[in-house]
Design an enzyme around this catalytic site. Sequence first.
Site, short mmCIF file in Angstrom:
data_model
loop_
_atom_site.label_atom_id
_atom_site.label_comp_id
_atom_site.label_asym_id
_atom_site.label_seq_id
_atom_site.Cartn_x
_atom_site.Cartn_y
_atom_site.Cartn_z
N ASP A 60 -2.80 20.29 61.45
CA ASP A 60 -3.91 19.44 61.01
C ASP A 60 -5.18 20.28 61.03
OD1 ASP A 60 -5.96 17.56 60.75
OD2 ASP A 60 -4.92 16.04 61.94
N VAL A 61 -5.81 20.44 59.88
CA VAL A 61 -7.01 21.29 59.81
C VAL A 61 -8.17 20.75 60.63
CG1 VAL A 61 -6.42 22.26 57.55
CG2 VAL A 61 -7.83 20.19 57.68
N SER A 139 -15.81 21.98 44.73
CA SER A 139 -15.74 21.10 43.56
C SER A 139 -17.03 21.21 42.78
CB SER A 139 -15.54 19.64 44.02
OG SER A 139 -15.73 18.73 42.97
N TYR A 152 -17.25 12.37 49.75
CA TYR A 152 -16.61 13.51 49.09
C TYR A 152 -17.65 14.51 48.61
CZ TYR A 152 -13.54 16.07 45.88
OH TYR A 152 -12.83 17.05 45.23
N LYS A 156 -18.32 18.44 49.81
CA LYS A 156 -18.21 19.60 48.91
C LYS A 156 -19.53 20.39 48.87
CE LYS A 156 -13.93 18.97 47.83
NZ LYS A 156 -12.89 19.95 48.19
N VAL A 185 -8.40 18.69 37.96
CA VAL A 185 -7.21 19.53 37.92
C VAL A 185 -6.00 18.65 38.21
CG1 VAL A 185 -6.04 21.52 38.95
CG2 VAL A 185 -8.52 21.55 38.67
#
Length: 261
Positions: A60-61, A139, A152, A156, A185
């Site tokens: 888990d990061v 992103s 989000y 980023k 993507v």
Amino acid sequence: MSDFAGKSVIVTGGSLGMGLACATRFVQGGADVLIVANDRASIETALASLGPQVRGLVGDVRKAADMQAAAAEAASAFGGVDILVCCAGIQRYGTVVETPEEVWDDVLDVNLKGIYLAAKYAIPEMRKRGGGAIVAISSVQAFASQTSVAAYTASKGGINALVRAMALDHAGENITVNSVCPASVDTPMLRWAADLYKGDSTAEATLAAWGKGHPIGRIGQPWEIAEAVAFLAGDKARFITGSDFKIDGGVMAKLGIVLPE
């Protein structure tokens, strides 16, 4: 192709999407690769396709112990760490009013803190090798946001700022740090979003419609991002650090409004 022969690479989020494409590209270049992900099943599937020079670690990061274990595993298995690619990420929707605090924390922890922790433990191993390269997936929303993606977008933007800070801090140690900033993507995360917002349409039709919003007329493919990552991690990019590379089909070159003539 042997542009990464003898190199040791860690890829977080390496079992799916852009992370898997990056792992594949480094394997094709002859590198030894450790993929880190929090889902054992996806790691096992990835390992079956990538071959014997790849190892997998369930981690888990968001957890320091797991990222320390990843650096230690790469050092033990491959002799050190030369390249760190940070691909782990999640997307959640909502304004700051709509976003629960625990969702905000989760997005920032995975997308931003995860890079801090991975780099924290990989960099000391890079020092032992005389340098290295870190590439973080950010992103285009670090530069221009959609609506209702407050957490989000904040994460980023933070990635790009962290990349600049690390690039300066470690330039004297021959460690480069850069970000790749994609637009849409074709990944499991984007397909999840397309299914969420398809309405009466289909996910495929929604993806196609989103693709038309890019001047190039389509969404990107994971291998296209992987090629940019490989360039930044390779020997030909040693004079590039602290930079943000937009791989976006022209999205950021296009004004979103029509100006009067």
